[in-house]
Write a protein that holds these residues in place. Structure first.
Motif, PDB file in Angstrom:
ATOM      1  N   PRO A 134       0.774  -1.158  -0.091  1.00  0.00           N
ATOM      2  CA  PRO A 134      -0.170  -0.104  -0.046  1.00  0.00           C
ATOM      3  C   PRO A 134       0.870   1.401   0.015  1.00  0.00           C
ATOM      4  CG  PRO A 134      -0.973  -1.649   1.475  1.00  0.00           C
ATOM      5  CD  PRO A 134       0.300  -2.082   0.893  1.00  0.00           C
ATOM      6  N   ALA A 135       2.074   1.403   0.873  1.00  0.00           N
ATOM      7  CA  ALA A 135       2.692   2.546   0.906  1.00  0.00           C
ATOM      8  C   ALA A 135       3.506   3.140  -0.498  1.00  0.00           C
ATOM      9  CB  ALA A 135       3.562   2.428   2.115  1.00  0.00           C
ATOM     10  N   TYR A 159       8.252   6.394  -0.792  1.00  0.00           N
ATOM     11  CA  TYR A 159       8.756   7.179  -1.796  1.00  0.00           C
ATOM     12  C   TYR A 159      10.252   7.525  -1.968  1.00  0.00           C
ATOM     13  CZ  TYR A 159       7.888  11.281  -5.274  1.00  0.00           C
ATOM     14  OH  TYR A 159       7.988  12.258  -6.221  1.00  0.00           O
ATOM     15  N   TYR A 160      10.795   7.708  -0.883  1.00  0.00           N
ATOM     16  CA  TYR A 160      12.328   7.897  -1.000  1.00  0.00           C
ATOM     17  C   TYR A 160      13.052   6.610  -1.243  1.00  0.00           C
ATOM     18  CZ  TYR A 160      17.004   9.719   0.448  1.00  0.00           C
ATOM     19  OH  TYR A 160      18.282   9.703   0.449  1.00  0.00           O
ATOM     20  N   ARG A 173       0.005   8.326  10.217  1.00  0.00           N
ATOM     21  CA  ARG A 173       1.171   7.098   9.848  1.00  0.00           C
ATOM     22  C   ARG A 173       1.425   6.722   8.621  1.00  0.00           C
ATOM     23  NH1 ARG A 173       0.761   1.963  13.975  1.00  0.00           N
ATOM     24  NH2 ARG A 173       1.162   3.785  15.489  1.00  0.00           N
ATOM     25  N   GLN A 174       0.133   6.620   7.813  1.00  0.00           N
ATOM     26  CA  GLN A 174       0.287   6.207   6.364  1.00  0.00           C
ATOM     27  C   GLN A 174       1.226   7.267   5.566  1.00  0.00           C
ATOM     28  OE1 GLN A 174      -4.049   6.278   5.615  1.00  0.00           O
ATOM     29  NE2 GLN A 174      -4.035   4.058   6.072  1.00  0.00           N
ATOM     30  N   MET A 175       1.053   8.543   6.013  1.00  0.00           N
ATOM     31  CA  MET A 175       1.751   9.405   5.107  1.00  0.00           C
ATOM     32  C   MET A 175       3.439   9.236   5.689  1.00  0.00           C
ATOM     33  SD  MET A 175       0.085  10.827   3.328  1.00  0.00           S
ATOM     34  CE  MET A 175       1.751  11.778   2.735  1.00  0.00           C
ATOM     35  N   LYS A 176       3.624   8.963   6.792  1.00  0.00           N
ATOM     36  CA  LYS A 176       4.923   8.549   7.171  1.00  0.00           C
ATOM     37  C   LYS A 176       5.721   7.405   6.456  1.00  0.00           C
ATOM     38  CE  LYS A 176       5.631  10.792  11.714  1.00  0.00           C
ATOM     39  NZ  LYS A 176       4.622  11.666  11.493  1.00  0.00           N
ATOM     40  N   GLU A 177       4.682   6.270   6.384  1.00  0.00           N
ATOM     41  CA  GLU A 177       5.035   5.110   5.480  1.00  0.00           C
ATOM     42  C   GLU A 177       5.368   5.463   3.950  1.00  0.00           C
ATOM     43  OE1 GLU A 177       1.876   2.477   6.484  1.00  0.00           O
ATOM     44  OE2 GLU A 177       2.747   2.114   8.408  1.00  0.00           O
ATOM     45  N   GLY A 202       2.863  14.425   7.686  1.00  0.00           N
ATOM     46  CA  GLY A 202       2.343  13.406   8.490  1.00  0.00           C
ATOM     47  C   GLY A 202       2.260  13.869  10.173  1.00  0.00           C
ATOM     48  N   ARG A 203       2.005  15.173  10.345  1.00  0.00           N
ATOM     49  CA  ARG A 203       2.218  15.487  11.761  1.00  0.00           C
ATOM     50  C   ARG A 203       0.785  15.928  12.145  1.00  0.00           C
ATOM     51  NH1 ARG A 203       4.270  20.467  12.109  1.00  0.00           N
ATOM     52  NH2 ARG A 203       4.429  21.125   9.949  1.00  0.00           N
TER      53      ARG A 203
END
Length: 372
Positions: free
Chosen positions: A108-109, A149-150, A140-144, A179-180
């Motif tokens: 998913p990420a 991405y990186y 949390r999803q945005m951090k993943e 993701g804050r």
């Protein structure tokens, strides 16, 4: 299962039943009982090898397994045949069907990361896709997603957003991408009053608009907190926050904030898209909602409208269609279906059936999970 706790005077969410202790209970795809990654990997290999492809077997397996199970199939396939399943699917299939099947075997990420990259790649940027992904994913999803991405592109998501967008829209996207957003369910009454006054002072009360204040509050506060803030805002200004956004802001920045505001209105707390947990196997130990925040279906409503636009008129927006069908199939696709029927007067299933064809259609219909 730890029971859900309802505060005095609250209405119980009609969707919270005994099976609601798992994230993703409103999805159409669940863990397959009696799952065996080795058996599935062998069946997929047989379906791909030789002259012609057994598309029915591929569709049956990949649409009836959860993403977590598909990842185990991918691992088993690689170990048994020294080939990447994704590469074999790409070489054996074609067109929209290929894109959809590859999406199903992608974590998913990584899938979201690739969708974001495609949204910013080439001439022009797909701002609607950026808004859709960044406003409906949890912190949390945005951090993943940022990490994926990186890993895939050796470049930060923030750097690409910065280079492909501009102004207040860019600032808001970067804030969401970090993701804050606070994801606690606690509401601070004094902060709500303070933020409401800040928003009023930044917009309606002054000549010109302090856009940074809108970004800071709408992109960082929790949804329950924002709902209380919006209630306080209406008390101060005698206007809904949406009306002020439309009057004070413009362009893609306005579109982004208008996407966030409805998600808050009814307090989107029950779907995975607004909770800090991820995955079909994680139990919610306890879920306490705040007074006045009832079971919400605003993320499904937002995505139902996106699907309607993707399927209506001449041509189909497969990019949007694939993304929503794949990314929400284990989360809230049942609710999206219901919202689609309510808004359009016909089912998502029938819309897919009339707008697509062949193996691509068959796969989408399996993910859809039935007619309404």
């Amino acid at each position: 299962m730890t029971p859900v706790v309802w505060l005095p005077g609250q209405k119980q969410c009609p969707h919270l039943r005994e099976d609601c202790g798992k994230v993703g209970h409103r999805g159409t795809v669940r863990d397959y009982p009696g799952f065996s990654p080795s058996v599935d990997a062998e069946a997929i290999r047989k379906a791909i090898r030789g002259i012609g492809t057994d598309e029915k077997t591929l569709i049956s397996i990949l649409t009836e397994r959860s993403n977590a199970q598909r990842q185990l199939i991918v691992k088993e396939y690689q170990a048994a045949y020294e080939k990447k399943l994704k590469d074999d699917l790409k070489s054996d299939l074609s067109g929209h069907f290929e894109h959809l099947m590859v999406a199903l075997v992608t974590p998913p990420a990584v899938f979201d990361a690739k969708q974001l990259k495609k949204s910013m790649k080439g001439a022009g940027t797909d701002e609607d896709a950026l808004i859709e992904i960044l406003t409906t994913r949890t912190s949390r999803q945005m951090k993943e997603i940022s990490q994926a991405y990186y890993t895939v592109y050796k470049k930060s998501l923030g750097d690409d957003i910065s280079s492909e967008t501009s102004g207040d829209f860019r600032k808001a996207l970067l804030t969401l991408a970090d993701g804050r957003r606070d994801e606690s369910l606690k509401v601070d009454e004094q902060l709500a009053k303070k933020d409401a006054q800040i928003l009023y002072n930044a917009g309606e009360k002054k000549w010109g608009t302090d856009e940074d204040k809108f970004t800071e509050i709408l992109c960082l506060r929790s949804f329950p907190q924002l709902k209380r803030t919006f209630d306080e805002y209406r008390n101060i200004s005698q206007k809904d926050i949406e009306d002020s956004i439309k009057g004070e802001l413009s362009g893609h920045f306005e579109d982004l904030l208008l996407a966030i505001a409805p998600l808050v209105r009814s307090g989107e707390l029950m779907s995975e898209g607004a909770l800090p947990w991820r995955g079909p196997l994680i139990h919610l130990q306890m879920l306490i909602t705040v007074p006045g925040v009832h079971c919400a279906r605003n993320i499904p409503a937002f995505l139902a409208e996106r699907l309607h636009r993707a399927l209506k008129g001449a041509g189909t927006d497969e990019f949007t269609l694939n993304r929503i069908m794949v990314s929400r199939s284990e989360i809230d696709l049942l609710d999206i279906r219901a919202e689609f029927k309510k808004r359009c007067g016909y089912s998502l299933y029938s819309a897919i059936k009339s707008d697509t064809s062949g193996d691509y259609e068959a796969t989408l219909l399996k993910l859809c999970g039935g007619d309404d």
